[in-house]
Design an enzyme around this catalytic site. Sequence first.
Site, short mmCIF file in Angstrom:
data_model
loop_
_atom_site.label_atom_id
_atom_site.label_comp_id
_atom_site.label_asym_id
_atom_site.label_seq_id
_atom_site.Cartn_x
_atom_site.Cartn_y
_atom_site.Cartn_z
CE LYS A 34 3.83 0.04 7.81
NZ LYS A 34 4.10 -0.38 6.34
CD GLU B 80 8.13 -7.12 -1.25
OE1 GLU B 80 8.48 -7.73 -0.51
OE2 GLU B 80 7.19 -6.48 -1.46
N GLY C 135 7.40 -8.65 3.65
CA GLY C 135 6.67 -9.93 3.25
C GLY C 135 5.56 -10.24 3.77
CG ASP D 297 5.57 -5.93 6.51
OD1 ASP D 297 4.64 -5.37 6.21
OD2 ASP D 297 6.04 -6.72 5.99
CB SER E 105 -0.89 -0.15 0.97
OG SER E 105 -0.07 0.03 2.31
#
Length: 235
Positions: A125, A107, A99, A88, A30
């Site tokens: 994050k 990636e 992931g 993340d 996103s």
Amino acid sequence: LTQDELKKIAAYKAVEYVESGMVLGLGTGSTAKHAVARIGELLRQGKLSNIVGIPTSKMTHEQALSCGIPLSDLDSHPVLDLAIDGADEVDPFLNLVKGRGGSLLREKMVEGACKKFVVIVDDSKLVEHIGGSGLAMPVEIVPFCWKFTAQRLQSLFADSGCVAKLRNFPASDQPFLTDNGNYIVDLYFKKDMGDLKAASDAILRLAGVVEHGMFLDMATTVIVAGELGVTVKNK
Ligand code: DER
């Protein structure tokens, strides 16, 4: 500012690193979605030209096509100038967890082939230790005897109270399938896993494992968008 607005701010800042003629790794998720859209917009406006995009997932491939970004692959471009992708988790040494969207293998292949890897995150994050948040540490494994591999992963980190769970599609009992036809086992730690390099090596030694979501010593720049503004952290 909403979290999505922060993601967009970080993404737009990262696209300032893009120069005409570059071969770019296009991230997934996103946050990266905003960077891909922005690159397409600058191409349409003529502010960027001669860009080649290498997508990190089928989803990004589709988005980039719809944004008019010319696409290629690692076979044709084994070295890339710059990749832009989300994460993340980010620790103070710019180590990442990636992931949770399921795209970690492509990636890591694409981002490992880049001269520069710019990570874009909102400040939610940022963590002190990756894998210590009790959230998923993804591991891509082959479907063959997945329980055997999941059990061996769990045993590797028994003293960190690790629990290994096969990832299913949302609201389904069907195992999630990656773009590469593999499964994902998510590892949940009660205590952080200590030496990250040792953990990475131990995971990759298991024959059924394809790749994991710790991106150690790969990011060259992390752009963090927060309420108080944008911070750029360089390696
Ligand atoms: O799954 C992935 O690897 C994504 O890139 C993830 O790390 C970041 O996704 P987000 O930008 O949607 O949070």
